[in-house]
Enzyme design. Structure first.
Site, PDB file in Angstrom:
ATOM      1  N   ASP A 206      -1.069  -6.554   0.633  1.00  8.93           N
ATOM      2  CA  ASP A 206      -0.177  -6.957   1.716  1.00  8.93           C
ATOM      3  C   ASP A 206       0.531  -5.718   2.257  1.00  8.93           C
ATOM      4  O   ASP A 206       0.347  -4.618   1.757  1.00  8.93           O
ATOM      5  CB  ASP A 206       0.858  -7.964   1.204  1.00  8.93           C
ATOM      6  CG  ASP A 206       1.610  -7.432  -0.006  1.00  8.93           C
ATOM      7  OD1 ASP A 206       2.511  -6.587   0.176  1.00  8.93           O
ATOM      8  OD2 ASP A 206       1.278  -7.824  -1.144  1.00  8.93           O
ATOM      9  N   ASP A 208       3.862  -5.474   2.191  1.00  8.23           N
ATOM     10  CA  ASP A 208       5.220  -5.686   1.706  1.00  8.23           C
ATOM     11  C   ASP A 208       5.981  -6.480   2.774  1.00  8.23           C
ATOM     12  O   ASP A 208       5.503  -7.546   3.162  1.00  8.23           O
ATOM     13  CB  ASP A 208       5.886  -4.347   1.355  1.00  8.23           C
ATOM     14  CG  ASP A 208       7.103  -4.544   0.459  1.00  8.23           C
ATOM     15  OD1 ASP A 208       7.004  -5.354  -0.484  1.00  8.23           O
ATOM     16  OD2 ASP A 208       8.131  -3.894   0.678  1.00  8.23           O
TER      17      ASP A 208
END
Length: 281
Positions: A206, A208
């Site tokens: 991802d 974050d």
């Protein structure tokens, strides 16, 4: 001997032949799970699931000293760590693999980060916390497999278990960090104290939460989904590494305790003597 520490979603490696499963006692308590001694095409190795067999331990609950000491006691000289991470940089995309070379400790001293203290003093250098030879060896094989990877990046380790705030994410970016995770510290530093070569394979899951678009923010569902897609490639890389000629054993990591222990041998408390002997092997 090579040891592999499995992170989220990596609780076993396909194709390994189990030789024995070992419950190891250490001066620091029990490791996360029994350690599997296994073989792949006649190459022996060790495997430990960092979070336990059923992922029952959160990052701050992991007994890092017991994990590293148990692997050292069983003869580990090299550790490859596998973990999920968030990206703090636009050009490091979810699904990519990263081989970090530096660590930024943002766990804030809440974890037992050293084998030393309580009457036994030592200060190791962590200027180069990752074994450069081991890291380059892994990257060369990833390149051979045509995997998308990044080399020489900085991993920020946070305490968890919560995912970070946007302010924290931007702070880590300003600090020059490229990845954020919850488990490689103090693992890497303890390996250094144990004179074990250490390097990590980080799967980016991802961005974050630093991006403005909330659809890019980390969530448990997105982490697990992308991690499961990438783990097969990582297992293929691990199997390739197991049957490949490892880097030479005369690495500086293997002598990191030389001149680092301040307490004279004659003054080492009796309760630490056996521990120190194992660490120095």
């Amino acid at each position: 001997m090579l040891a592999i520490i499995g992170g989220t979603g990596l609780y076993h490696i396909q194709g390994l032949e189990t030789i024995e499963t070992l419950q190891i006692d250490t001066p620091f308590g029990s490791p996360s799970a029994p350690i599997v001694k296994a073989a792949y095409q006649n190459t022996k190795m060790l495997f430990l699931p960092r979070h336990g067999k059923n992922h029952e331990r959160l990052p701050h609950e992991i007994n890092y000293p017991a994990n590293i000491f148990a692997l050292k006691k069983l003869g580990a000289t090299r550790i490859i760590s596998v973990s999920a991470t968030g990206s703090l940089q636009e050009d490091i995309h979810p699904g990519d693999i990263v081989f970090p070379s530096q660590y930024f400790d943002w766990t804030r001293g809440r974890r037992q980060s050293s084998f030393f203290g309580n009457g036994l003093s030592a200060h190791i250098s962590t200027a180069e916390p990752v074994c450069t030879r081991l890291n380059r060896w892994m990257a060369d094989h990833a390149e051979e497999m045509e995997l998308t990877f990044h080399f020489g990046k900085t991993y920020a380790c946070v305490e968890g278990p919560r995912l970070g705030t946007k302010a924290e994410s931007h702070f880590l970016r300003l600090a020059g960090c490229d990845l954020v995770g919850m488990t490689n510290v103090p693992e890497a530093f303890l390996a250094k104290e144990a004179q074990i070569c250490y390097a990590a394979i980080c799967i980016v899951t991802d961005y974050d939460c630093w991006k403005e678009d909330p659809s890019h923010h980390a969530s448990l569902a997105s982490v697990l989904a992308l991690y499961s897609q990438s783990i097969e490639s990582v297992q293929d890389l691990l199997r390739l590494l197991m049957v490949s000629e490892p880097p030479p054993a005369d690495c500086s990591c293997r002598t990191s305790l030389k001149d680092a222990v301040i307490t004279p041998d004659a003054q080492v408390p009796a309760s630490f003597k056996d521990m120190l002997t194992i660490l120095r092997k």
